[in-house]
Write a protein that holds these residues in place. Structure first.
Motif, PDB file in Angstrom:
ATOM      1  N   MET A   1      38.810  48.585  39.744  1.00 13.51           N
ATOM      2  CA  MET A   1      40.033  48.754  40.519  1.00 13.51           C
ATOM      3  C   MET A   1      40.823  47.450  40.600  1.00 13.51           C
ATOM      4  O   MET A   1      40.246  46.387  40.842  1.00 13.51           O
ATOM      5  CB  MET A   1      39.698  49.218  41.935  1.00 13.51           C
TER       6      MET A   1
ATOM      7  N   PHE B   1      44.608  48.822  44.459  1.00 12.74           N
ATOM      8  CA  PHE B   1      43.731  49.818  45.053  1.00 12.74           C
ATOM      9  C   PHE B   1      42.526  49.213  45.766  1.00 12.74           C
ATOM     10  O   PHE B   1      42.017  49.811  46.716  1.00 12.74           O
ATOM     11  CB  PHE B   1      43.234  50.786  43.969  1.00 12.74           C
ATOM     12  N   ALA B   2      42.037  48.083  45.301  1.00  7.45           N
ATOM     13  CA  ALA B   2      40.836  47.494  45.897  1.00  7.45           C
ATOM     14  C   ALA B   2      41.171  46.486  46.989  1.00  7.45           C
ATOM     15  O   ALA B   2      40.314  46.110  47.791  1.00  7.45           O
ATOM     16  CB  ALA B   2      39.993  46.815  44.816  1.00  7.45           C
TER      17      ALA B   2
ATOM     18  N   ARG C   1      44.811  54.366  47.310  1.00  7.56           N
ATOM     19  CA  ARG C   1      43.869  55.181  46.523  1.00  7.56           C
ATOM     20  C   ARG C   1      43.952  56.642  46.932  1.00  7.56           C
ATOM     21  O   ARG C   1      44.004  57.545  46.103  1.00  7.56           O
ATOM     22  CB  ARG C   1      42.433  54.678  46.717  1.00  7.56           C
TER      23      ARG C   1
ATOM     24  N   GLU D   1      41.522  47.020  34.027  1.00  6.00           N
ATOM     25  CA  GLU D   1      41.815  47.260  35.444  1.00  6.00           C
ATOM     26  C   GLU D   1      42.579  48.561  35.635  1.00  6.00           C
ATOM     27  O   GLU D   1      43.492  48.883  34.864  1.00  6.00           O
ATOM     28  CB  GLU D   1      42.653  46.109  36.006  1.00  6.00           C
TER      29      GLU D   1
END
Length: 351
Positions: A41, A45-46, A136, A233
């Motif tokens: 991610m 998103f992370a 996400r 990624e």
């Protein structure tokens, strides 16, 4: 212009089980890669920090990583723009409380490693873990709703079951709303809703929607699997590419479905698998011409478009190939399998 001679009759549907086997193998390889490596991610998103740095002299990611090893030892460093610009994007999972302090710390470390004034931090952006989680969840729901509305459109377009498909979509959306109220994990919720949608397409006798949905899920999962295998990624740009390729893949599928429906209306006594194979052959030239043109454009963007859109075009390149393949070897043969299993025949109404 035609790439394929008129009257060609390649036996595509006769290869459907071999094609299914090949698809299953590729999907299993992607699943194994996901189990072993997981999805890489991006900051979007992370959560984490993104910096863009410009250097006055040529350098490389290893030298930058060494200079920033205290704050960003595990960072992802990517050159952006032309090679002469010497600009790099640095993605790190560091979550500092003060962006300004982080920027100053990076400035000091880069000046120490490369010399005073040799490196300039152009921008610093931070995405918190809560924001990343929200993104996400929204991305998953956006993907699911895109597929759901595609199923509704296909059902209405080819089977004239607008009411049935709209009721199905409404029930699923209400169900998702209540499950969200119960704080069900969004990932499991969307996967379960997608499975229920496929089952409902079968029960409600919506084979065209079923074939299109399976084809789209097939294309998206293979693209994600290849991203995992190459350890790329998964960013918001890649997600945008997945939505784009869903639309493209559907375009190819609709062309073949349209010809199947036309052939069905012309001769209802012909065997259905022969009719599907004829439709694929009759649209093969158009399918290849469209895909080849798009492929050339994407190859130019991939090699000349710069690093910023590199992952986007990479996802699209995979999607164009899988989308063309699935419209011939996945979406259309599913109609034959549905026909064989139900033994009721597909009887689309005259447009």
């Amino acid at each position: 212009m035609e790439l394929i001679k008129p009257g060609i009759n390649l036996n595509f549907v006769g290869m459907r089980y071999k094609a299914f086997l090949a698809s299953v193998v590729v999907l299993l390889i992607g699943l194994a890669a996901f189990y072993l490596k997981g999805l890489n991610m991006g900051v979007d998103f992370a959560g984490g920090t993104l910096l863009q740095v410009k250097f006055s002299q040529p350098t490389n990611p290893d030298a930058i990583r060494e200079a920033l090893k205290e704050e960003a030892a595990n960072s992802t460093i990517q050159q952006v723009g032309s090679k002469e610009n010497n600009e790099y994007l640095i993605r790190t999972d560091a979550m500092p409380s003060e962006l300004q302090a982080l920027s100053q710390k990076f400035d000091r470390d880069l000046a120490k490693a490369f010399g005073e004034g040799k490196a300039t931090v152009l921008r610093v952006e931070m995405v918190g873990p809560k924001v990343g989680e929200d993104l996400r969840q929204k991305a998953l729901k956006a993907m699911y709703y895109a597929l759901l509305f595609i199923a509704i459109y296909i059902s209405g377009r080819f089977e004239f079951k607008w009411v049935t498909s709209a009721v199905m979509g409404g029930v699923l959306m209400v169900g998702i709303y209540f499950m969200e109220a119960l704080q069900t994990n969004v990932t499991y919720l969307v996967v379960a809703a997608l499975c229920v949608t496929l089952v409902l397409c079968w029960i409600l006798k919506l084979p065209y929607a079923l074939g299109a949905l399976v084809s789209l899920v097939h294309d998206i999962l293979i693209t994600i699997g290849i991203f995992i295998i190459f350890d790329k990624e998964f960013t918001i740009e890649v997600f945008a590419a997945l939505l784009t390729l869903a639309g493209y893949s559907l375009n190819d599928t609709i062309i073949v479905y349209d010809r199947i429906r036309e052939n069905r209306n012309k001769d209802r006594k012909q065997k259905f698998d022969v009719m599907v194979n004829d439709a694929i052959n009759q649209t093969l030239s158009r399918t290849l011409l469209t895909s080849t043109c798009v492929l050339f454009v994407l190859l130019c963007l991939f090699f000349l478009g710069g690093a910023v859109i590199h992952d986007f075009t990479f996802a699209m390149l995979i999607g164009i190939i899988t989308g063309t393949y699935s419209s011939v070897f996945v979406a259309s043969p599913i109609l034959i399998i549905y026909e064989d299993l139900t033994k009721k025949g597909l009887k689309p109404k005259r447009a």
